[in-house]
Structures are given as C-alpha cells and as structure tokens.
Design a protein around this motif. Structure first.
Motif, PDB file in Angstrom:
ATOM      1  N   ASP A   1      -5.983  13.633  -7.442  1.00  0.00           N
ATOM      2  CA  ASP A   1      -4.678  14.290  -7.326  1.00  0.00           C
ATOM      3  C   ASP A   1      -4.131  14.165  -5.906  1.00  0.00           C
ATOM      4  OD1 ASP A   1      -4.905  14.986  -9.982  1.00  0.00           O
ATOM      5  OD2 ASP A   1      -5.405  17.090  -9.587  1.00  0.00           O
ATOM      6  N   ARG A   2      -4.985  14.336  -4.937  1.00  0.00           N
ATOM      7  CA  ARG A   2      -4.574  14.219  -3.524  1.00  0.00           C
ATOM      8  C   ARG A   2      -4.183  12.785  -3.195  1.00  0.00           C
ATOM      9  NH1 ARG A   2      -2.358  14.124   0.831  1.00  0.00           N
ATOM     10  NH2 ARG A   2      -3.401  14.450   2.808  1.00  0.00           N
ATOM     11  N   ALA A   3      -4.894  11.826  -3.739  1.00  0.00           N
ATOM     12  CA  ALA A   3      -4.639  10.417  -3.430  1.00  0.00           C
ATOM     13  C   ALA A   3      -3.269   9.965  -3.918  1.00  0.00           C
ATOM     14  CB  ALA A   3      -5.722   9.527  -4.044  1.00  0.00           C
ATOM     15  N   THR A   4      -2.768  10.577  -4.970  1.00  0.00           N
ATOM     16  CA  THR A   4      -1.458  10.162  -5.485  1.00  0.00           C
ATOM     17  C   THR A   4      -0.329  10.488  -4.509  1.00  0.00           C
ATOM     18  OG1 THR A   4      -1.157  12.239  -6.689  1.00  0.00           O
ATOM     19  CG2 THR A   4      -2.159  10.399  -7.893  1.00  0.00           C
ATOM     20  N   SER A   5      -0.579  11.434  -3.603  1.00  0.00           N
ATOM     21  CA  SER A   5       0.465  11.798  -2.647  1.00  0.00           C
ATOM     22  C   SER A   5       0.398  10.976  -1.359  1.00  0.00           C
ATOM     23  CB  SER A   5       0.382  13.295  -2.318  1.00  0.00           C
ATOM     24  OG  SER A   5      -0.802  13.572  -1.614  1.00  0.00           O
ATOM     25  N   LEU A   6      -0.633  10.135  -1.229  1.00  0.00           N
ATOM     26  CA  LEU A   6      -0.759   9.311  -0.023  1.00  0.00           C
ATOM     27  C   LEU A   6       0.172   8.104  -0.097  1.00  0.00           C
ATOM     28  CD1 LEU A   6      -4.642   9.228   0.397  1.00  0.00           C
ATOM     29  CD2 LEU A   6      -3.007  10.550   1.732  1.00  0.00           C
ATOM     30  N   PRO A   7       0.685   7.691   1.040  1.00  0.00           N
ATOM     31  CA  PRO A   7       1.521   6.489   1.027  1.00  0.00           C
ATOM     32  C   PRO A   7       0.642   5.251   0.793  1.00  0.00           C
ATOM     33  CG  PRO A   7       1.164   7.235   3.281  1.00  0.00           C
ATOM     34  CD  PRO A   7       0.552   8.263   2.386  1.00  0.00           C
ATOM     35  N   PRO A   8       1.231   4.192   0.264  1.00  0.00           N
ATOM     36  CA  PRO A   8       0.459   2.963   0.078  1.00  0.00           C
ATOM     37  C   PRO A   8      -0.110   2.495   1.427  1.00  0.00           C
ATOM     38  CG  PRO A   8       2.578   2.794  -1.015  1.00  0.00           C
ATOM     39  CD  PRO A   8       2.604   4.055  -0.194  1.00  0.00           C
ATOM     40  N   GLY A   9      -1.290   1.914   1.380  1.00  0.00           N
ATOM     41  CA  GLY A   9      -1.929   1.433   2.601  1.00  0.00           C
ATOM     42  C   GLY A   9      -3.431   1.423   2.461  1.00  0.00           C
ATOM     43  N   GLN A  10      -4.079   1.178   3.602  1.00  0.00           N
ATOM     44  CA  GLN A  10      -5.528   1.046   3.584  1.00  0.00           C
ATOM     45  C   GLN A  10      -6.218   2.324   3.138  1.00  0.00           C
ATOM     46  OE1 GLN A  10      -7.300  -0.409   7.179  1.00  0.00           O
ATOM     47  NE2 GLN A  10      -9.374  -0.233   6.375  1.00  0.00           N
ATOM     48  N   GLY A  11      -5.726   3.478   3.596  1.00  0.00           N
ATOM     49  CA  GLY A  11      -6.347   4.750   3.214  1.00  0.00           C
ATOM     50  C   GLY A  11      -6.337   4.954   1.711  1.00  0.00           C
ATOM     51  N   ARG A  12      -5.220   4.652   1.093  1.00  0.00           N
ATOM     52  CA  ARG A  12      -5.118   4.807  -0.355  1.00  0.00           C
ATOM     53  C   ARG A  12      -5.998   3.778  -1.078  1.00  0.00           C
ATOM     54  NH1 ARG A  12       0.497   5.946  -3.518  1.00  0.00           N
ATOM     55  NH2 ARG A  12      -0.427   6.286  -5.564  1.00  0.00           N
ATOM     56  N   THR A  13      -6.079   2.578  -0.518  1.00  0.00           N
ATOM     57  CA  THR A  13      -6.934   1.538  -1.096  1.00  0.00           C
ATOM     58  C   THR A  13      -8.404   1.949  -1.023  1.00  0.00           C
ATOM     59  OG1 THR A  13      -5.338  -0.163  -0.490  1.00  0.00           O
ATOM     60  CG2 THR A  13      -7.590  -0.890  -0.934  1.00  0.00           C
ATOM     61  N   GLU A  14      -8.801   2.511   0.114  1.00  0.00           N
ATOM     62  CA  GLU A  14     -10.189   2.950   0.271  1.00  0.00           C
ATOM     63  C   GLU A  14     -10.517   4.089  -0.688  1.00  0.00           C
ATOM     64  OE1 GLU A  14     -10.630   3.825   4.416  1.00  0.00           O
ATOM     65  OE2 GLU A  14     -10.635   1.712   4.974  1.00  0.00           O
TER      66      GLU A  14
END
Length: 96
Positions: free
Chosen positions: A39-52
């Motif tokens: 649920d938290r990951a869906t609010s992250l902007p696209p990028g390396q953090g979300r990919t990880e």
C-alpha cells in the motif's frame, strides 16, 4: 508401555499442533506487513526506490505463498517410534 507410547504419540501431535498454529500466526502477521508495504509503495513516485520495493514484494509474495501452502492443509503427523527416554515422562515410577 502401550499407554506410555500412546501418551507420547499424543504429546507429539499436540506439539505439532502448536507449531502449526505458530506458523499460521506468522503467515498472517507477515501478510499484514507485506500488504502495508505494498500500500505504501503505490504512493511512491516511479524510480529506483519503487523498483527495489517491487523486487522485495516479489520475494515476499513468493515466500508467503510457500508459508500459506504449508499451513492451509494441516496433516496429522505420524509420531516417530519413541525411545526409552521419550517414554520416561509417561511411565511414572516405572523404567522403560
């Protein structure tokens, strides 16, 4: 001796039941955690953090699948053949 063997088998199954319950609680606890991370990951902007986090979620999902499969179909264990030492707690004052 027959009663001691039956008591040992019962104790083995009770122990296994507790282990199954613990595994079920662990799977549920981890499922809640992974759901919160997802649920938290869906609010992250696209990028390396979300990919990880996506890679971590894939790992976590596979692990949870394994855990839930093992706890969703509990089986009555066949107790191992008890040794004399295993039977001692059930023999009272008798020696195996």
């Amino acid at each position: 001796m027959q009663e001691a063997r039956a008591d040992d088998a019962h104790a083995c199954r009770v122990k296994h039941l507790g282990e199954q319950a613990d595994a079920w609680h662990k799977a549920n606890h981890l499922t809640e955690y992974v759901t919160a991370v997802r649920d938290r990951a869906t609010s992250l902007p696209p990028g390396q953090g979300r990919t990880e986090i996506g890679a971590w979620l894939a790992f976590a999902d596979a692990h949870l699948q394994h855990l839930t499969e093992s706890v969703s179909a509990p089986k009555l264990p066949t107790p191992p053949k008890p040794s004399g030492d295993d039977l001692k707690p059930f023999l009272g004052h008798w020696s195996p």
